[in-house]
Design an enzyme around this catalytic site. Structure first.
Site, PDB file in Angstrom:
ATOM      1  N   GLU A 232     -13.314  45.155  27.335  1.00  0.00           N
ATOM      2  CA  GLU A 232     -12.232  44.216  27.001  1.00  0.00           C
ATOM      3  C   GLU A 232     -12.303  43.042  27.950  1.00  0.00           C
ATOM      4  O   GLU A 232     -12.481  43.213  29.161  1.00  0.00           O
ATOM      5  CB  GLU A 232     -10.832  44.838  27.174  1.00  0.00           C
ATOM      6  CG  GLU A 232     -10.375  45.694  26.043  1.00  0.00           C
ATOM      7  CD  GLU A 232      -8.947  46.222  26.239  1.00  0.00           C
ATOM      8  OE1 GLU A 232      -8.131  45.558  26.928  1.00  0.00           O
ATOM      9  OE2 GLU A 232      -8.662  47.297  25.717  1.00  0.00           O
TER      10      GLU A 232
ATOM     11  N   TRP B  91     -11.421  40.989  23.621  1.00  0.00           N
ATOM     12  CA  TRP B  91     -10.087  41.418  23.233  1.00  0.00           C
ATOM     13  C   TRP B  91      -9.306  40.175  22.870  1.00  0.00           C
ATOM     14  O   TRP B  91      -9.111  39.340  23.733  1.00  0.00           O
ATOM     15  CB  TRP B  91      -9.382  42.155  24.383  1.00  0.00           C
ATOM     16  CG  TRP B  91      -8.035  42.612  23.938  1.00  0.00           C
ATOM     17  CD1 TRP B  91      -6.856  41.915  23.991  1.00  0.00           C
ATOM     18  CD2 TRP B  91      -7.725  43.867  23.311  1.00  0.00           C
ATOM     19  NE1 TRP B  91      -5.841  42.641  23.431  1.00  0.00           N
ATOM     20  CE2 TRP B  91      -6.345  43.841  23.009  1.00  0.00           C
ATOM     21  CE3 TRP B  91      -8.479  44.993  22.958  1.00  0.00           C
ATOM     22  CZ2 TRP B  91      -5.704  44.910  22.376  1.00  0.00           C
ATOM     23  CZ3 TRP B  91      -7.823  46.051  22.344  1.00  0.00           C
ATOM     24  CH2 TRP B  91      -6.457  46.005  22.064  1.00  0.00           C
TER      25      TRP B  91
ATOM     26  N   HIS C  23      -6.098  55.708  23.383  1.00  0.00           N
ATOM     27  CA  HIS C  23      -5.608  54.380  23.751  1.00  0.00           C
ATOM     28  C   HIS C  23      -4.074  54.425  23.762  1.00  0.00           C
ATOM     29  O   HIS C  23      -3.413  53.700  23.025  1.00  0.00           O
ATOM     30  CB  HIS C  23      -6.156  53.319  22.789  1.00  0.00           C
ATOM     31  CG  HIS C  23      -6.181  51.929  23.365  1.00  0.00           C
ATOM     32  ND1 HIS C  23      -7.334  51.180  23.487  1.00  0.00           N
ATOM     33  CD2 HIS C  23      -5.192  51.158  23.878  1.00  0.00           C
ATOM     34  CE1 HIS C  23      -7.045  49.995  24.032  1.00  0.00           C
ATOM     35  NE2 HIS C  23      -5.753  49.957  24.270  1.00  0.00           N
TER      36      HIS C  23
ATOM     37  N   ASN D 266     -12.559  46.962  31.520  1.00  0.00           N
ATOM     38  CA  ASN D 266     -11.603  45.993  30.992  1.00  0.00           C
ATOM     39  C   ASN D 266     -11.151  45.113  32.140  1.00  0.00           C
ATOM     40  O   ASN D 266     -10.636  45.620  33.144  1.00  0.00           O
ATOM     41  CB  ASN D 266     -10.358  46.686  30.418  1.00  0.00           C
ATOM     42  CG  ASN D 266     -10.650  47.435  29.128  1.00  0.00           C
ATOM     43  OD1 ASN D 266     -11.780  47.469  28.668  1.00  0.00           O
ATOM     44  ND2 ASN D 266      -9.613  48.021  28.558  1.00  0.00           N
TER      45      ASN D 266
ATOM     46  N   ARG E   4     -15.003  47.870  18.521  1.00  0.00           N
ATOM     47  CA  ARG E   4     -14.339  48.888  19.329  1.00  0.00           C
ATOM     48  C   ARG E   4     -12.922  49.090  18.794  1.00  0.00           C
ATOM     49  O   ARG E   4     -12.105  48.164  18.842  1.00  0.00           O
ATOM     50  CB  ARG E   4     -14.294  48.452  20.805  1.00  0.00           C
ATOM     51  CG  ARG E   4     -13.519  49.428  21.656  1.00  0.00           C
ATOM     52  CD  ARG E   4     -13.507  49.116  23.148  1.00  0.00           C
ATOM     53  NE  ARG E   4     -12.613  50.084  23.759  1.00  0.00           N
ATOM     54  CZ  ARG E   4     -11.617  49.807  24.590  1.00  0.00           C
ATOM     55  NH1 ARG E   4     -11.411  48.562  24.999  1.00  0.00           N
ATOM     56  NH2 ARG E   4     -10.832  50.761  25.039  1.00  0.00           N
TER      57      ARG E   4
ATOM     58  N   GLN F  81      -1.695  49.269  18.253  1.00  0.00           N
ATOM     59  CA  GLN F  81      -1.465  47.827  18.291  1.00  0.00           C
ATOM     60  C   GLN F  81      -1.707  47.119  16.964  1.00  0.00           C
ATOM     61  O   GLN F  81      -1.202  46.010  16.761  1.00  0.00           O
ATOM     62  CB  GLN F  81      -2.326  47.193  19.391  1.00  0.00           C
ATOM     63  CG  GLN F  81      -1.842  47.579  20.784  1.00  0.00           C
ATOM     64  CD  GLN F  81      -2.726  47.027  21.885  1.00  0.00           C
ATOM     65  OE1 GLN F  81      -3.773  47.588  22.163  1.00  0.00           O
ATOM     66  NE2 GLN F  81      -2.321  45.937  22.493  1.00  0.00           N
TER      67      GLN F  81
ATOM     68  N   GLU G 185       1.615  43.670  21.635  1.00  0.00           N
ATOM     69  CA  GLU G 185       1.187  43.663  23.030  1.00  0.00           C
ATOM     70  C   GLU G 185       2.150  44.495  23.890  1.00  0.00           C
ATOM     71  O   GLU G 185       2.779  44.007  24.817  1.00  0.00           O
ATOM     72  CB  GLU G 185       1.067  42.216  23.525  1.00  0.00           C
ATOM     73  CG  GLU G 185       0.591  42.016  24.955  1.00  0.00           C
ATOM     74  CD  GLU G 185      -0.704  42.732  25.336  1.00  0.00           C
ATOM     75  OE1 GLU G 185      -1.521  43.032  24.460  1.00  0.00           O
ATOM     76  OE2 GLU G 185      -0.862  43.009  26.525  1.00  0.00           O
TER      77      GLU G 185
ATOM     78  N   TYR H 210      -9.503  40.996  33.142  1.00  0.00           N
ATOM     79  CA  TYR H 210      -8.938  39.737  32.644  1.00  0.00           C
ATOM     80  C   TYR H 210      -8.726  38.693  33.729  1.00  0.00           C
ATOM     81  O   TYR H 210      -8.743  37.514  33.461  1.00  0.00           O
ATOM     82  CB  TYR H 210      -7.573  39.999  31.982  1.00  0.00           C
ATOM     83  CG  TYR H 210      -7.648  40.811  30.712  1.00  0.00           C
ATOM     84  CD1 TYR H 210      -7.664  42.210  30.739  1.00  0.00           C
ATOM     85  CD2 TYR H 210      -7.712  40.178  29.480  1.00  0.00           C
ATOM     86  CE1 TYR H 210      -7.737  42.942  29.569  1.00  0.00           C
ATOM     87  CE2 TYR H 210      -7.787  40.915  28.303  1.00  0.00           C
ATOM     88  CZ  TYR H 210      -7.803  42.290  28.349  1.00  0.00           C
ATOM     89  OH  TYR H 210      -7.887  43.017  27.184  1.00  0.00           O
TER      90      TYR H 210
ATOM     91  N   ASN I 246      -8.840  54.826  27.496  1.00  0.00           N
ATOM     92  CA  ASN I 246      -8.689  53.412  27.765  1.00  0.00           C
ATOM     93  C   ASN I 246      -7.682  53.213  28.898  1.00  0.00           C
ATOM     94  O   ASN I 246      -6.525  53.623  28.790  1.00  0.00           O
ATOM     95  CB  ASN I 246      -8.157  52.673  26.533  1.00  0.00           C
ATOM     96  CG  ASN I 246      -7.946  51.196  26.829  1.00  0.00           C
ATOM     97  OD1 ASN I 246      -8.911  50.445  26.935  1.00  0.00           O
ATOM     98  ND2 ASN I 246      -6.701  50.779  27.019  1.00  0.00           N
ATOM     99  N   GLU I 247      -8.143  52.615  29.992  1.00  0.00           N
ATOM    100  CA  GLU I 247      -7.270  52.235  31.100  1.00  0.00           C
ATOM    101  C   GLU I 247      -6.322  53.347  31.557  1.00  0.00           C
ATOM    102  O   GLU I 247      -5.098  53.193  31.502  1.00  0.00           O
ATOM    103  CB  GLU I 247      -6.450  50.983  30.725  1.00  0.00           C
ATOM    104  CG  GLU I 247      -7.308  49.810  30.307  1.00  0.00           C
ATOM    105  CD  GLU I 247      -6.517  48.507  30.136  1.00  0.00           C
ATOM    106  OE1 GLU I 247      -5.288  48.526  30.318  1.00  0.00           O
ATOM    107  OE2 GLU I 247      -7.136  47.475  29.837  1.00  0.00           O
TER     108      GLU I 247
END
Ligand SMILES: *[C@@H]1O[C@H](CO)[C@@H](O)[C@H](O)[C@H]1NC(C)=O
Ligand SMILES: *[C@@H]1O[C@H](CO)[C@@H](O)[C@H](O)[C@H]1NC(C)=O
Ligand SMILES: *[C@@H]1O[C@H](CO)[C@@H](O)[C@H](O)[C@H]1NC(C)=O
Length: 540
Positions: free
Chosen positions: A416, A460, A162, A348, A117, A60, A467, A350, A206-207
């Site tokens: 995140e 984050w 990631h 993580n 991170r 990213q 994105e 949101y 990650n995720e």
């Protein structure tokens, strides 16, 4: 008299104006849970050893996609193929952090961050994904980054995976090929060997929920495979085994003298039961979380898949005419090998969903989406953001942390959390300033009021960046990046000040925090009194 009358009116108007300005409304929602204090603000500080961090990921922000011997990753391949990403954007240059990492570290230092991170691009250090071809230039890049961080008192929290698998490994099936377990272990060990003496916190994945579902289930993300009934379950099986292999390598060989911690980062929205007085609703909420977080966390922290997943998917598979469950089974040896392979739970999160039970769906064709028998949605009245999926619901993070704390009883790091705004030049990012204050305050409540074991909070993101499928159209950064400027200049947004203040105070201190507001309110009251007094004297 005319002048005095005007003065009176001005004083009264100013008084009213200043008095309302004194209030700083946080996000307040209709309360269906009979908790009148739910949205109220808590002043207080985090534990002394609490960690504040900010996050990015290699694909990213780095750019340099084929620089200094880096191999192709599945995201290089996916974006270059075209047709998958908004405006066909890619991460070839992105924030150009491959060249500008020293500037990035300076931004962190200016905020008072003590942790950062970031992720390692597997194909930058192993261009073909395999251990027989090490790219020393890639290793040097991460050594230089860690050097620069150390010089500024910032410690690494490193994510090994990631989402940017070396394309060469995708060519042999990627996460759907059980051989990946050994390849991932080799890659992880190389990282422990080369960087581990300076890394207190490692995150394997990650995720992984996004990797299996968007990468292999819907095909929205690289590698673009779409088979939603079987593949995500197989892929998750291999990811969990890969995680466990890396954990044991670290725990047995490196941890004894490197002394770091190793965990995994899982993503989830909070799942709010539609009716908290109805057991069917409560069960649906729990099921939504088990099919999302529990799918990964249960084998790692408790051993084996959640019981509800095993029974539901087995029953459906039978009804769908299959001879065995679409959910693969771990052997007893595997269960024992995987259980306990996490020093912490990386979270993580949101946003939040409402959840209600669906009628049991045994029909064909099979699909992961139908397996949990839950209907989820978001309330239209919840405030939105720059991303369609991201509604702002601060109280959700507190309930999610409580659920994880009760379920797994391991240290939790928020790895995140943040919010997007649309693709426009905006430095006074009011939404993000309010979001961070409100969400971090809910994390404080989870610790102070609920006793949850949360060890850190990670914002984050440090920078606006690529994105994924949305390209550069959704901005999550604390710093604005102009992607049309060849120099990729970074500009601090207002949220940098908000976060820096929270970091400086290690929480929310009433006098500092509301000091100005109180002064303003006092002036407002004084003006009002003065106005009222004048109007009395003058009999206006
Ligand atoms: C993607 O990878 C495949 C398999 O390695 C390769 O044949 C193809 O040329 C790549 N596509 C792009 C656009 O790089
Ligand atoms: C609980 O909700 C379900 C639907 O989700 C409904 O069928 C049931 O009647 C409700 N039970 C009570 C006691 O209200
Ligand atoms: C990690 O290593 C410690 C110390 O040798 C050991 O007690 C523990 O069981 C290991 N953890 C796992 C999950 O194997």
């Amino acid at each position: 008299m005319g002048v005095l009358k005007s003065l009176t009116i001005v004083a009264m108007v100013l008084g009213c104006l200043c008095t309302t300005m004194g209030d700083d409304p946080e996000y307040v929602y209709p309360d269906d849970w009979n908790d009148p204090n739910r949205d109220s603000f808590l002043y207080g500080t985090f534990p002394d050893d609490f960690i504040f961090s900010s996050a990015t990921s290699a694909y990213q922000i780095e750019g340099g996609w084929n620089t200094d011997g880096k191999g192709e990753s599945i995201w290089d391949n996916f974006t270059h193929e075209g047709g998958h990403v908004y405006r066909n954007s890619n991460g070839d240059i992105s924030c150009d952090s491959y060249n500008k990492y020293k500037e990035d570290v300076a931004l962190m230092a200016a905020m008072g961050l003590k942790y950062y991170r970031f992720s390692i691009a597997w194909s930058r250090i192993l261009p073909q994904g395999t251990i027989n071809n090490i790219n020393e230039a890639g290793i040097n890049f991460y050594q230089s980054l860690i050097d620069e961080m150390a010089a500024n008192g910032i410690k690494p929290m490193i994510t090994l995976y990631h989402w940017d698998l070396p394309q060469a490994l995708q060519d042999i099936g990627g996460w759907d090929n059980p051989d990946i377990v050994q390849h991932f272990k080799n890659y992880a060990e190389l990282c422990f060997q080369r960087f581990g003496d300076r890394v207190p916190l490692w995150i394997t994945f990650n995720e992984p929920w996004i990797v299996t579902l968007f990468g292999y289930g819907t095909g929205q993300f690289a590698p673009g495979i779409s088979e939603i009934a079987y593949t995500p379950y197989r892929v998750t099986h291999n990811i969990i085994k890969s995680h466990a292999a890396a954990y044991h390598a670290y725990n047995d060989t490196y941890k004894p003298f490197q002394n770091g911690q190793l965990g995994i980062t899982l993503n989830s929205d909070w799942s709010e039961p539609w009716d908290r007085t109805n057991q069917t609703s409560l069960d649906a909420s729990d099921r939504a979380l088990q099919f999302n977080l529990g799918w990964f966390a249960h084998p790692i922290f408790k051993g084996d898949y959640p019981e509800i997943m095993k029974t539901k998917i087995a029953k459906k598979s039978t009804a769908q005419g299959l001879s065995e469950s679409r959910l693969p089974a771990f052997t007893p040896e595997e269960i024992a090998y995987i259980k306990g392979t996490g020093d912490f739970f990386g979270l993580n999160t949101y946003t939040t969903n409402q959840a209600v039970a669906n009628v049991e769906d045994l029909s064909n064709p099979p699909s992961y989406w139908k397996d949990s028998d839950v209907i989820s949605w978001q309330e239209g009245s919840w405030p939105g953001s720059g991303s369609g999926w991201l509604k702002i619901v601060p109280w959700g993070i507190r309930r999610l942390i409580n659920w994880i704390d009760n379920e797994y009883n391991v240290p939790i790091y928020v790895t995140e959390n943040g919010v997007s705004t649309g693709d426009k030049y905006e430095l006074d990012d009011i939404i993000r300033q309010k979001y961070y204050r409100a969400y971090i305050n809910e994390v404080l409540k989870a610790i102070v009021l609920d006793g949850s074991n949360v060890k850190g909070y990670t914002a984050w993101s440090l920078l606006d960046n690529f994105e994924w499928g949305a390209g550069y159209s959704e901005r999550f950064g604390l710093h604005f990046v102009d992607f049309n400027d060849p120099d990729r200049k970074r500009l601090a947004k207002g949220s940098v000040d908000v976060l820096s203040e929270i970091i400086k105070n290690n929480g929310f201190i009433k006098s500092d925090d509301k000091g100005n507001a109180h002064v303003v309110t006092s002036y407002g009251l004084a003006f009002t009194c003065f106005g009222v007094l004048l109007s009395q004297i003058l009999n206006i």
